[in-house]
Enzyme design. Structure first.
Site, PDB file in Angstrom:
ATOM      1  N   HIS A 117     104.996 137.252   0.237  1.00  0.00           N
ATOM      2  CA  HIS A 117     104.857 135.790   0.278  1.00  0.00           C
ATOM      3  C   HIS A 117     106.022 135.153  -0.471  1.00  0.00           C
ATOM      4  CE1 HIS A 117     102.493 135.384  -3.814  1.00  0.00           C
ATOM      5  NE2 HIS A 117     103.599 136.039  -3.951  1.00  0.00           N
ATOM      6  N   CYS A 160     109.765 132.994  -7.403  1.00  0.00           N
ATOM      7  CA  CYS A 160     108.817 133.043  -6.282  1.00  0.00           C
ATOM      8  C   CYS A 160     109.283 132.182  -5.117  1.00  0.00           C
ATOM      9  CB  CYS A 160     107.436 132.574  -6.722  1.00  0.00           C
ATOM     10  SG  CYS A 160     106.759 133.544  -8.071  1.00  0.00           S
ATOM     11  N   HIS A 220     108.691 138.160  -1.373  1.00  0.00           N
ATOM     12  CA  HIS A 220     108.560 139.342  -2.244  1.00  0.00           C
ATOM     13  C   HIS A 220     107.118 139.784  -2.100  1.00  0.00           C
ATOM     14  CE1 HIS A 220     107.160 135.946  -4.624  1.00  0.00           C
ATOM     15  NE2 HIS A 220     106.346 136.802  -5.208  1.00  0.00           N
ATOM     16  N   HIS A 245     103.367 142.113  -3.159  1.00  0.00           N
ATOM     17  CA  HIS A 245     102.435 142.597  -4.183  1.00  0.00           C
ATOM     18  C   HIS A 245     101.460 143.586  -3.554  1.00  0.00           C
ATOM     19  CE1 HIS A 245     103.661 139.502  -7.054  1.00  0.00           C
ATOM     20  NE2 HIS A 245     103.575 138.612  -6.093  1.00  0.00           N
ATOM     21  N   ASP A 263      96.864 142.732   5.476  1.00  0.00           N
ATOM     22  CA  ASP A 263      97.565 143.923   4.970  1.00  0.00           C
ATOM     23  C   ASP A 263      98.891 144.128   5.698  1.00  0.00           C
ATOM     24  OD1 ASP A 263      97.903 146.201   3.395  1.00  0.00           O
ATOM     25  OD2 ASP A 263      97.033 147.497   4.948  1.00  0.00           O
ATOM     26  N   HIS A 264      99.940 144.319   4.912  1.00  0.00           N
ATOM     27  CA  HIS A 264     101.293 144.490   5.456  1.00  0.00           C
ATOM     28  C   HIS A 264     101.730 143.322   6.324  1.00  0.00           C
ATOM     29  CE1 HIS A 264     100.787 148.380   3.685  1.00  0.00           C
ATOM     30  NE2 HIS A 264     102.072 148.622   3.858  1.00  0.00           N
TER      31      HIS A 264
END
Lengths: 136, 140
Positions: free
Chosen positions: A14, A33, A39, A41, A79-80
């Site tokens: 994000h 950010c 980037h 998480h 996810d991903h």
């Protein structure tokens, strides 16, 4: 009343950007950010439901069902993924951990008829998490 | 929409549990190994929770730069690598983690103005932790 918590993990990228801010303002408020390439998480999701223990099954909720709902509504969608570009809620909302917890609550709440949703907790890192209880 | 944001910090400090209101024997009986006059140390973990409406412009309850900056300056710099017994805060109270937790909550509650402080949780070791929310109950 018994509270049951189920965890699930997902990884996503994000970035934070408000189109109404100037580039300088975006940089000042969001710092690193704000990098438009994003980037990532490893997010940890904790979903807590509450209810009375069913006499016959001994369950508050059938974990298989809860897991399926979490997988379908949240993990499969996020996810991903690049949250800003691929998850509908974040087309016009900044994908902070706060907004992520709210979006996950809003996805799960209408699907959970098996038990009462109590809390959504999202860890962005082991040192940062947000709780949302559906409060206005 | 109201959300609760929690940030985790670490610091290390030493302390000795000893109450001047008790006899030497009583101190030994109540505090055991923690009464060792030379003190001992812990790696403390502090979880600070702030609460409030999510700002639509930023998506945030509180900018982490503000929270991290405050905690670093007012809490970590104050307590990290110190002997808690030597600090002004613990001249009248025993530096148990109960009192440390209350002290950290009070500092935040008094001087942090970027968001409402909801609760503070302090882990003294991996096996024990303490939480304080002023007059309010701890959230589940």
């Amino acid at each position: 009343m018994v509270y049951l918590t189920r965890k699930a993990e997902f990884s996503a990228s994000h970035y934070y950007h408000n189109p109404e801010f100037t580039p300088e303002e975006n940089q000042r408020v969001f710092g690193k950010c704000n990098n438009p390439h994003g980037h990532g998480h490893n997010y940890m999701l904790e979903v807590t439901v509450r209810g009375k223990v069913d006499q016959r099954s001994g369950f508050v909720v059938d974990l298989k069902q809860l897991k399926e709902i979490m997988n379908r509504e949240v993990i499969d969608a996020m996810d991903h993924r690049f949250l800003n570009k691929e998850v509908a809620e974040f087309k016009d909302r900044i994908p902070t951990t706060e907004n992520l917890a709210i979006a996950i609550w809003d996805r799960l709440r209408p699907k959970l008829n098996v038990a009462e949703l109590h809390r959504v907790r999202v860890y962005e890192t082991p040192g940062l998490f947000v709780d949302y209880y559906g409060e206005p | 929409m109201k959300a609760y944001l929690t940030r985790r910090y670490m610091f290390s400090a030493s302390h000795r549990l000893h109450s001047p209101g008790m006899s030497a024997e009583e101190n030994k009986a109540v505090y055991g190994k923690c009464n060792n006059p030379h003190g001992h140390g812990h790696n403390y973990a502090v979880e600070v929770t702030v609460a409030g409406q999510v700002d639509p412009a930023t998506g945030m309850v509180c900018n982490l730069v503000d929270l991290d900056g405050f905690v670093r300056k007012k809490i970590l710099q104050r307590f990290d690598h110190e002997n808690l017994n030597t600090l002004a805060e613990f001249q009248k109270t025993v530096p148990t983690t109960e009192n440390l937790c209350k002290e950290i909550y009070d500092i935040l509650h008094r001087d942090f103005h970027h968001a409402a402080v909801d609760q503070v949780r302090v882990e003294e070791t991996m096996l024990n932790s303490f939480a304080y929310a002023g007059d309010r109950e701890i959230r589940r």
